[in-house]
Scaffold this motif. Structure first.
Motif, PDB file in Angstrom:
ATOM      1  N   THR A 202       0.853  -1.189   0.000  1.00 50.34           N
ATOM      2  CA  THR A 202       0.000   0.000   0.000  1.00 50.34           C
ATOM      3  C   THR A 202       0.886   1.234   0.000  1.00 50.34           C
ATOM      4  O   THR A 202       2.065   1.169   0.350  1.00 50.34           O
ATOM      5  CB  THR A 202      -0.954   0.027   1.208  1.00 50.34           C
ATOM      6  OG1 THR A 202      -1.959   1.028   1.006  1.00 50.34           O
ATOM      7  CG2 THR A 202      -0.219   0.343   2.506  1.00 50.34           C
ATOM      8  N   ASN A 265       7.020   2.594  -9.275  1.00 49.38           N
ATOM      9  CA  ASN A 265       6.811   1.417 -10.114  1.00 49.38           C
ATOM     10  C   ASN A 265       7.738   0.265  -9.752  1.00 49.38           C
ATOM     11  O   ASN A 265       7.366  -0.904  -9.833  1.00 49.38           O
ATOM     12  CB  ASN A 265       7.008   1.803 -11.583  1.00 49.38           C
ATOM     13  CG  ASN A 265       6.731   0.641 -12.509  1.00 49.38           C
ATOM     14  OD1 ASN A 265       5.600   0.182 -12.628  1.00 49.38           O
ATOM     15  ND2 ASN A 265       7.769   0.125 -13.147  1.00 49.38           N
ATOM     16  N   TYR A 267       8.604  -0.765  -6.975  1.00 44.44           N
ATOM     17  CA  TYR A 267       8.053  -1.531  -5.864  1.00 44.44           C
ATOM     18  C   TYR A 267       6.758  -2.234  -6.260  1.00 44.44           C
ATOM     19  O   TYR A 267       6.516  -3.376  -5.863  1.00 44.44           O
ATOM     20  CB  TYR A 267       7.821  -0.620  -4.663  1.00 44.44           C
ATOM     21  CG  TYR A 267       9.108  -0.090  -4.076  1.00 44.44           C
ATOM     22  CD1 TYR A 267       9.847  -0.859  -3.187  1.00 44.44           C
ATOM     23  CD2 TYR A 267       9.604   1.148  -4.446  1.00 44.44           C
ATOM     24  CE1 TYR A 267      11.046  -0.401  -2.661  1.00 44.44           C
ATOM     25  CE2 TYR A 267      10.795   1.618  -3.936  1.00 44.44           C
ATOM     26  CZ  TYR A 267      11.520   0.852  -3.048  1.00 44.44           C
ATOM     27  OH  TYR A 267      12.714   1.306  -2.546  1.00 44.44           O
ATOM     28  N   PHE A 268       5.944  -1.544  -7.036  1.00 45.12           N
ATOM     29  CA  PHE A 268       4.663  -2.123  -7.440  1.00 45.12           C
ATOM     30  C   PHE A 268       4.848  -3.416  -8.228  1.00 45.12           C
ATOM     31  O   PHE A 268       4.025  -4.322  -8.152  1.00 45.12           O
ATOM     32  CB  PHE A 268       3.880  -1.115  -8.292  1.00 45.12           C
ATOM     33  CG  PHE A 268       3.058  -0.155  -7.483  1.00 45.12           C
ATOM     34  CD1 PHE A 268       3.659   0.712  -6.596  1.00 45.12           C
ATOM     35  CD2 PHE A 268       1.679  -0.111  -7.613  1.00 45.12           C
ATOM     36  CE1 PHE A 268       2.909   1.607  -5.839  1.00 45.12           C
ATOM     37  CE2 PHE A 268       0.919   0.778  -6.865  1.00 45.12           C
ATOM     38  CZ  PHE A 268       1.542   1.641  -5.970  1.00 45.12           C
ATOM     39  N   SER A 269       5.913  -3.502  -9.000  1.00 45.32           N
ATOM     40  CA  SER A 269       6.121  -4.684  -9.830  1.00 45.32           C
ATOM     41  C   SER A 269       6.367  -5.946  -9.009  1.00 45.32           C
ATOM     42  O   SER A 269       6.342  -7.053  -9.545  1.00 45.32           O
ATOM     43  CB  SER A 269       7.287  -4.452 -10.799  1.00 45.32           C
ATOM     44  OG  SER A 269       8.491  -4.196 -10.089  1.00 45.32           O
ATOM     45  N   PHE A 271       4.604  -6.428  -5.953  1.00 43.53           N
ATOM     46  CA  PHE A 271       3.432  -6.688  -5.117  1.00 43.53           C
ATOM     47  C   PHE A 271       2.634  -7.855  -5.685  1.00 43.53           C
ATOM     48  O   PHE A 271       2.530  -8.029  -6.899  1.00 43.53           O
ATOM     49  CB  PHE A 271       2.525  -5.466  -5.057  1.00 43.53           C
ATOM     50  CG  PHE A 271       3.088  -4.291  -4.287  1.00 43.53           C
ATOM     51  CD1 PHE A 271       4.217  -4.418  -3.492  1.00 43.53           C
ATOM     52  CD2 PHE A 271       2.466  -3.052  -4.367  1.00 43.53           C
ATOM     53  CE1 PHE A 271       4.736  -3.337  -2.799  1.00 43.53           C
ATOM     54  CE2 PHE A 271       2.968  -1.966  -3.671  1.00 43.53           C
ATOM     55  CZ  PHE A 271       4.098  -2.115  -2.882  1.00 43.53           C
ATOM     56  N   TYR A 274      -2.437  -5.202  -4.072  1.00 46.78           N
ATOM     57  CA  TYR A 274      -2.383  -3.807  -3.622  1.00 46.78           C
ATOM     58  C   TYR A 274      -3.724  -3.467  -2.991  1.00 46.78           C
ATOM     59  O   TYR A 274      -4.783  -3.814  -3.530  1.00 46.78           O
ATOM     60  CB  TYR A 274      -2.105  -2.851  -4.784  1.00 46.78           C
ATOM     61  CG  TYR A 274      -2.078  -1.397  -4.345  1.00 46.78           C
ATOM     62  CD1 TYR A 274      -0.951  -0.865  -3.735  1.00 46.78           C
ATOM     63  CD2 TYR A 274      -3.193  -0.575  -4.499  1.00 46.78           C
ATOM     64  CE1 TYR A 274      -0.918   0.451  -3.303  1.00 46.78           C
ATOM     65  CE2 TYR A 274      -3.172   0.744  -4.076  1.00 46.78           C
ATOM     66  CZ  TYR A 274      -2.027   1.256  -3.475  1.00 46.78           C
ATOM     67  OH  TYR A 274      -2.004   2.552  -3.033  1.00 46.78           O
ATOM     68  N   LEU A 288      -2.598   5.667  -8.089  1.00 50.08           N
ATOM     69  CA  LEU A 288      -1.893   4.532  -7.482  1.00 50.08           C
ATOM     70  C   LEU A 288      -2.557   3.208  -7.849  1.00 50.08           C
ATOM     71  O   LEU A 288      -1.878   2.215  -8.118  1.00 50.08           O
ATOM     72  CB  LEU A 288      -1.849   4.704  -5.961  1.00 50.08           C
ATOM     73  CG  LEU A 288      -0.922   5.813  -5.443  1.00 50.08           C
ATOM     74  CD1 LEU A 288      -1.181   6.090  -3.971  1.00 50.08           C
ATOM     75  CD2 LEU A 288       0.539   5.455  -5.676  1.00 50.08           C
ATOM     76  N   ALA A 292      -0.886   0.145  -9.985  1.00 51.65           N
ATOM     77  CA  ALA A 292      -0.891  -1.247  -9.531  1.00 51.65           C
ATOM     78  C   ALA A 292      -1.452  -2.163 -10.613  1.00 51.65           C
ATOM     79  O   ALA A 292      -0.858  -3.197 -10.951  1.00 51.65           O
ATOM     80  CB  ALA A 292      -1.717  -1.372  -8.247  1.00 51.65           C
ATOM     81  N   ASN A 295       0.725  -2.843 -13.555  1.00 50.90           N
ATOM     82  CA  ASN A 295       1.752  -3.825 -13.244  1.00 50.90           C
ATOM     83  C   ASN A 295       1.181  -5.228 -13.062  1.00 50.90           C
ATOM     84  O   ASN A 295       1.918  -6.141 -12.685  1.00 50.90           O
ATOM     85  CB  ASN A 295       2.503  -3.409 -11.976  1.00 50.90           C
ATOM     86  CG  ASN A 295       3.593  -2.393 -12.244  1.00 50.90           C
ATOM     87  OD1 ASN A 295       4.666  -2.736 -12.729  1.00 50.90           O
ATOM     88  ND2 ASN A 295       3.321  -1.132 -11.952  1.00 50.90           N
ATOM     89  N   VAL A 297      -1.159  -6.110 -10.857  1.00 51.49           N
ATOM     90  CA  VAL A 297      -1.380  -6.394  -9.440  1.00 51.49           C
ATOM     91  C   VAL A 297      -2.873  -6.268  -9.126  1.00 51.49           C
ATOM     92  O   VAL A 297      -3.438  -5.183  -9.283  1.00 51.49           O
ATOM     93  CB  VAL A 297      -0.587  -5.425  -8.541  1.00 51.49           C
ATOM     94  CG1 VAL A 297      -0.811  -5.748  -7.073  1.00 51.49           C
ATOM     95  CG2 VAL A 297       0.897  -5.470  -8.884  1.00 51.49           C
TER      96      VAL A 297
END
Length: 375
Positions: A202, A265, A267-269, A271, A274, A288, A292, A295, A297
């Protein structure tokens, strides 16, 4: 070609429009910015956008607002002549206000100066003050929103449904690519789904009403997902409080706190899920969620926070009825245990964003409203 003055005031969410403005310039529109918040000033300098001085009521301390009201007739004349000058000097054809205070205050001189006025509401209104209610009785011009909940709040405040138009939000998809970072080891496996850790992420914005709900749900998940990791991205000012809360709930070993990185991005890749922790979704929270999904997610969110237009329940994400921690925990556990469902939501989310929510699609939607003279 349109010349637009964006009256930003104290709306920090304006920083989410930087990619949008760049694309607008690529389409031939000239951008002017007035009364920018501190968070945006460096970006304006980097992009070399034209700054226009204009006093903003939203940036004035409340103790001085009474004085401003007393000298309003003088400010009215100033606003009228100054806007008339900007129209003649820079060819400004429309002003887009991002704060209710400035919209209410400058609407009359702007109309008399012959400049088209638009109010862009970036977040659902939690409270509606009397100047805004008064404006709703007198104003019949266009209001732009990013989600249905914001439109409903405006209707409740008294604004005409026919004047409210929804803009499709979008993000710069060229930036959505895998980037290595210190959490890359969380993905060290041949199969993303079967890797060492299962990561729920998050990002904290100004509104973090449901953060404690996420932590409580995470504690419930541990019995079914012992390899669970929670990554919280946010400003360093939140760090001590969040670490204390996580340790108090016995989650000190699974909660990772990350400051605000230059690139979200990367970090999102990594997850697996989310989940936003905001009370109401404004433009930052919407962007956001789009990032997510771009990516791949899956996003889990409660209903009624303003994300229903982006997340289609059980198609590209999950919408939970209610805010109970048990529902969030069960949704996380079921996605972890059902690989085919997780993969389907992931693929659908990515396809949905690339087809409908690029920054180019957002600009095209915006310009179509003008070309059709809807606004």
């Amino acid at each position: 070609m349109f010349n637009t003055l964006w009256f930003l005031g104290n709306n920090d969410e304006a920083i989410c429009l930087v990619d949008f403005w760049e694309e607008m310039e690529n389409k031939g529109e000239k951008i002017f910015l007035a009364s920018a918040p501190i968070a945006l000033k460096q970006k304006i300098k980097e992009k070399k956008w034209k700054k226009i001085f204009f006093p903003s009521l939203s940036l004035i301390h409340k103790t001085f607002k009474a004085v401003i009201i007393l000298i309003w007739p003088f400010l009215f004349l100033f606003g009228f002549f100054y806007l008339w000058f900007l129209k003649k000097q820079h060819g400004i054809t429309k002003i887009i206000f991002l704060t209710a205070a400035d919209f209410n205050f400058w609407i009359l001189p702007a109309r008399l100066a012959g400049v088209k006025i638009i109010w862009l509401v970036t977040k659902p209104l939690e409270k509606v003050n009397w100047p805004t209610r008064l404006t709703s009785k007198l104003w019949s011009g266009p209001i732009l929103v990013f989600n249905r909940l914001t439109a409903e709040k405006l209707k409740t405040a008294g604004f005409d449904d026919q004047t409210i138009k929804t803009i499709t939000p979008g993000i710069n998809l060229s930036r959505v690519k895998r980037q290595e970072n210190i959490f890359s080891r969380l993905a060290e496996a041949d199969d993303k789904y079967n890797r060492k850790f299962f990561v729920v992420g998050t990002v904290l914005t100004a509104d973090k009403l449901r953060l404690e709900t996420l932590l409580a749900a995470s504690r419930t998940c541990l019995s079914a997902i012992p390899n669970l990791q929670i990554i919280i991205i946010g400003d360093m000012l939140d760090r001590k409080k969040i670490i204390w809360l996580a340790e108090k709930m016995g989650l000190g070993t699974i909660v990772w706190f990350v400051g605000r990185p230059k690139s979200l991005n990367k970090y999102f890749s990594h997850f697996d899920i989310y989940t936003p922790v905001c009370g109401l979704a404004g433009l930052p929270e919407i962007n956001l969620v789009l990032l997510a999904q771009a990516n791949g997610v899956p996003v889990i969110c409660p209903e009624g926070i303003g994300l229903e237009g982006i997340i289609k329940d059980n198609k590209n994400g999950l919408i939970l009825a209610g805010e109970e921690k048990e529902k969030l925990a069960q949704a996380i556990i079921k996605l972890k245990q059902n690989f085919s469902r997780h993969r389907r939501l992931s693929q659908t989310a990515r396809e949905h964003i690339h087809q409908n929510h690029s920054i180019a699609a957002m600009v095209n939607n915006f310009q179509q409203l003008f070309n059709k003279k809807i606004i």
